[in-house]
Design a protein around this motif. Structure first.
Motif, PDB file in Angstrom:
ATOM      1  N   VAL A   1      92.050  20.604  92.968  1.00 23.00           N
ATOM      2  CA  VAL A   1      91.096  20.379  94.060  1.00 23.00           C
ATOM      3  C   VAL A   1      90.695  21.714  94.699  1.00 23.00           C
ATOM      4  O   VAL A   1      89.517  21.943  95.009  1.00 23.00           O
ATOM      5  N   ALA A   2      91.676  22.613  94.854  1.00 24.49           N
ATOM      6  CA  ALA A   2      91.381  23.906  95.490  1.00 24.49           C
ATOM      7  C   ALA A   2      90.373  24.699  94.664  1.00 24.49           C
ATOM      8  O   ALA A   2      89.423  25.266  95.221  1.00 24.49           O
ATOM      9  N   ILE A   3      90.562  24.713  93.346  1.00 25.53           N
ATOM     10  CA  ILE A   3      89.616  25.479  92.499  1.00 25.53           C
ATOM     11  C   ILE A   3      88.235  24.820  92.579  1.00 25.53           C
ATOM     12  O   ILE A   3      87.218  25.498  92.781  1.00 25.53           O
ATOM     13  N   GLU A   4      88.226  23.509  92.449  1.00 24.29           N
ATOM     14  CA  GLU A   4      86.936  22.782  92.446  1.00 24.29           C
ATOM     15  C   GLU A   4      86.194  23.023  93.755  1.00 24.29           C
ATOM     16  O   GLU A   4      85.006  23.352  93.775  1.00 24.29           O
ATOM     17  N   LYS A   5      86.911  22.923  94.865  1.00 20.14           N
ATOM     18  CA  LYS A   5      86.265  23.100  96.178  1.00 20.14           C
ATOM     19  C   LYS A   5      85.867  24.546  96.411  1.00 20.14           C
ATOM     20  O   LYS A   5      84.854  24.820  97.073  1.00 20.14           O
ATOM     21  N   SER A   6      86.663  25.491  95.894  1.00 16.68           N
ATOM     22  CA  SER A   6      86.319  26.899  96.122  1.00 16.68           C
ATOM     23  C   SER A   6      84.972  27.215  95.463  1.00 16.68           C
ATOM     24  O   SER A   6      84.140  27.908  96.046  1.00 16.68           O
ATOM     25  N   VAL A   7      84.786  26.682  94.252  1.00 12.86           N
ATOM     26  CA  VAL A   7      83.515  26.949  93.565  1.00 12.86           C
ATOM     27  C   VAL A   7      82.383  26.170  94.243  1.00 12.86           C
ATOM     28  O   VAL A   7      81.260  26.656  94.369  1.00 12.86           O
ATOM     29  N   ARG A   8      82.679  24.972  94.732  1.00 11.65           N
ATOM     30  CA  ARG A   8      81.645  24.185  95.431  1.00 11.65           C
ATOM     31  C   ARG A   8      81.268  24.863  96.762  1.00 11.65           C
ATOM     32  O   ARG A   8      80.102  24.860  97.165  1.00 11.65           O
ATOM     33  N   SER A   9      82.262  25.472  97.414  1.00 11.28           N
ATOM     34  CA  SER A   9      81.944  26.178  98.671  1.00 11.28           C
ATOM     35  C   SER A   9      80.962  27.309  98.393  1.00 11.28           C
ATOM     36  O   SER A   9      80.177  27.701  99.259  1.00 11.28           O
TER      37      SER A   9
ATOM     38  N   GLU B   1      95.422  25.660 100.278  1.00 12.13           N
ATOM     39  CA  GLU B   1      96.202  26.805  99.786  1.00 12.13           C
ATOM     40  C   GLU B   1      97.508  26.954 100.559  1.00 12.13           C
ATOM     41  O   GLU B   1      98.561  27.261  99.975  1.00 12.13           O
ATOM     42  N   GLU B   2      97.451  26.681 101.866  1.00  7.32           N
ATOM     43  CA  GLU B   2      98.701  26.745 102.661  1.00  7.32           C
ATOM     44  C   GLU B   2      99.690  25.681 102.194  1.00  7.32           C
ATOM     45  O   GLU B   2     100.895  25.907 102.109  1.00  7.32           O
ATOM     46  N   LEU B   3      99.125  24.505 101.881  1.00 10.65           N
ATOM     47  CA  LEU B   3      99.968  23.410 101.378  1.00 10.65           C
ATOM     48  C   LEU B   3     100.612  23.806 100.039  1.00 10.65           C
ATOM     49  O   LEU B   3     101.807  23.561  99.803  1.00 10.65           O
ATOM     50  N   ILE B   4      99.812  24.446  99.189  1.00 11.85           N
ATOM     51  CA  ILE B   4     100.332  24.892  97.877  1.00 11.85           C
ATOM     52  C   ILE B   4     101.482  25.884  98.075  1.00 11.85           C
ATOM     53  O   ILE B   4     102.514  25.798  97.408  1.00 11.85           O
ATOM     54  N   ASP B   5     101.322  26.813  99.021  1.00 10.60           N
ATOM     55  CA  ASP B   5     102.400  27.772  99.313  1.00 10.60           C
ATOM     56  C   ASP B   5     103.684  27.050  99.729  1.00 10.60           C
ATOM     57  O   ASP B   5     104.776  27.397  99.288  1.00 10.60           O
ATOM     58  N   ARG B   6     103.510  26.048 100.592  1.00  9.38           N
ATOM     59  CA  ARG B   6     104.697  25.304 101.050  1.00  9.38           C
ATOM     60  C   ARG B   6     105.359  24.578  99.885  1.00  9.38           C
ATOM     61  O   ARG B   6     106.577  24.532  99.770  1.00  9.38           O
TER      62      ARG B   6
END
Lengths: 252, 227
Positions: B27-35, B51-56
């Motif tokens: 989702v993060a990659i998809e949204k980053s490119v959509r942003s 991304e913060e959630l991924i770090d946790r």
């Protein structure tokens, strides 16, 4: 034959009356290495260890076939049993010092082999206790009873006793199973130091101990050697599914 | 419950968390490119949260793996599976960072229009998302062929990377006044290419977990094992 092989075992079968405890065992044990035997209880590893200095001879109904070669000489052939046990020493699971002084425990073997001179015996006792890493703890109480020592010290004394007759091979049958972690650590350190001078075969139920101290490991199951190879290899990528199942605790 | 059953349950919990971490990364990659394509700062902010959630999740899985190493002292496949997860989550966390970097750059465009309609960058993002998915699912399903296929898929990402670089160089030559936008796209292009490399790393650790051999070590005639 490779010239660094100390003990060569070929087609070993061993029966206790009708029960076959070892089945077609073939192993080469290399000089100046620590070889670990692992496997579930009753798999034959201690039986094989004891066969290496003929401790099964006195067991009624025990029949052994195959070739046991020590430096190319047949252990069950012309070799005198007392001479064999001088060359192949044994340390047992439970420390078993004789009920006599620390000094006499270590001097017992050399005396049996005819050494009488006090100075020679003194030298052997000190060297053996030093080699077994217990000299500093015992040098001021050599005349005290060996039974006054702690379990870990008693086991190192037993190792000193085994070393006193200058064996070539040291057999160790679960030598730390009755010891606390600190004493176990001392014995493990000792084993890794001793392999420079001796060939060591150790039976252990402690997988981590086998990985820490042995160069090669043999996995036994139901009297057979399932897998034998470099310890690092056997514990990181075993070739046989039965080895994998045992060492990862899926059975046994 | 036997120790072995408890161990298998703990490992299953790690598998479940790994799958969840992977979903967040997709989702993060998809949204980053959509942003970027939509120049929408709200979507970029969502990427920051993910991304913060991924770090946790990385720290959480790391703790669970370290606990297993300490308590169970695993060997053989058990050891390889746990140590592979420890390596994989580092790559997954970096992928999360790169998605965030792309989202951050998208916010720098402000009101500026992008010089052309983006084609290859979204294409790259679709491929790398699938690569991350394949990396994690090859681990869960112990599918060594799928893990090995990531290296080949990465060639497609590299081809697109080179294509985009070529386009950008041509663009800068013709439009030196718009070089700033080109530099931002060079970075985005590189981030996506790196995500592909991380996915390949994941595949290699999956191969190690399954077979006991790490392809990079084997190539260098250096056997991979416990030293």
């Amino acid at each position: 034959m490779e010239n660094n092989i100390k003990i060569s075992l070929k087609n070993i079968d061993l029966w206790y009356k009708d029960f076959q405890a070892l089945k077609d065992v073939n192993l080469n044990i290399r000089s100046h290495e620590v070889t670990a035997f692992i496997g579930p209880s009753g798999c034959g590893k201690s039986t094989l260890l004891k066969s290496l200095n003929r401790m099964n001879d006195l067991i009624e109904g025990c029949k052994i076939t195959g070739e046991f070669l020590l430096d190319g000489e047949d252990i069950y052939g012309g070799l005198d049993v007392n001479m064999l046990r001088k060359r192949v020493g044994m340390v047992f699971q439970k420390p078993n010092p004789f009920p006599m002084s620390i000094y006499d425990n270590v001097a017992y073997g050399p005396r049996t082999h005819g050494i009488k001179s006090k100075s020679a015996l003194d030298e052997i006792v000190e060297k053996s206790l030093r080699d077994a890493a217990i000299w500093d703890e015992t040098k001021d109480r050599l005349k005290k009873s060996a039974l006054s020592l702690s379990g870990g010290q008693q086991q190192r004394l037993c190792i000193a006793r085994a070393l006193s007759v200058e064996p070539e091979v040291l057999l160790m049958d679960e030598p730390t199973s009755a010891l606390d972690p600190i004493s176990t650590g001392k014995i493990e350190d000792l084993v890794t130091q001793l392999k420079g001078d001796y060939t060591i075969v150790i039976v252990t139920h402690n997988m981590q101990q086998a990985t820490r101290i042995s160069d090669r490991t043999a996995f036994f199951l139901l009297g057979e050697v399932v897998e034998y190879g470099a310890t690092e290899e056997l514990f990181s990528r075993p070739q046989d599914q039965r080895t994998e199942n045992y060492i990862t605790g899926r059975f046994g | 419950m036997s120790i072995r059953t408890r161990y298998e349950r703990e490992l299953q919990e790690i598998f479940d968390k790994l799958v969840l971490m992977c979903r967040h990364i997709e989702v993060a990659i998809e949204k980053s490119v959509r942003s970027l394509t939509e120049l929408d700062p709200e979507i970029a902010k969502e990427v920051f949260d993910i991304e913060e959630l991924i770090d946790r999740m990385e720290r959480d899985i790391e703790q669970a793996c370290l606990k297993i190493l300490m308590m169970e002292q695993p060997v053989a496949r058990d050891f390889r599976e746990v140590s592979a997860v420890l390596k994989m989550i580092t790559d997954l966390e970096r992928i999360g960072d790169q998605a965030r970097d792309i989202a951050e750059i998208s916010m720098q465009f402000g009101e500026d229009r992008i010089f052309k309609r983006l084609v290859h960058i979204p294409m790259m993002s679709v491929i790398v998302i699938q690569m991350v998915k394949d990396g994690v699912s090859s681990y869960i399903n112990r599918d060594v062929e799928l893990a090995r296929s990531l290296d080949k898929t990465d060639d497609k990402v590299d081809d697109l990377f080179n294509l985009v670089m070529g386009e950008l160089i041509e663009f800068v030559k013709k439009n030196p006044d718009d070089a700033e936008q080109a530099v931002m796209f060079i970075m985005i292009n590189k981030y996506l290419e790196r995500i592909g490399d991380h996915a390949v790393n994941i595949g290699e650790w999956v191969e190690y977990a399954i077979t006991g051999s790490h392809p990079k070590r084997e190539q260098g005639n250096e056997r991979y094992s416990i030293q």
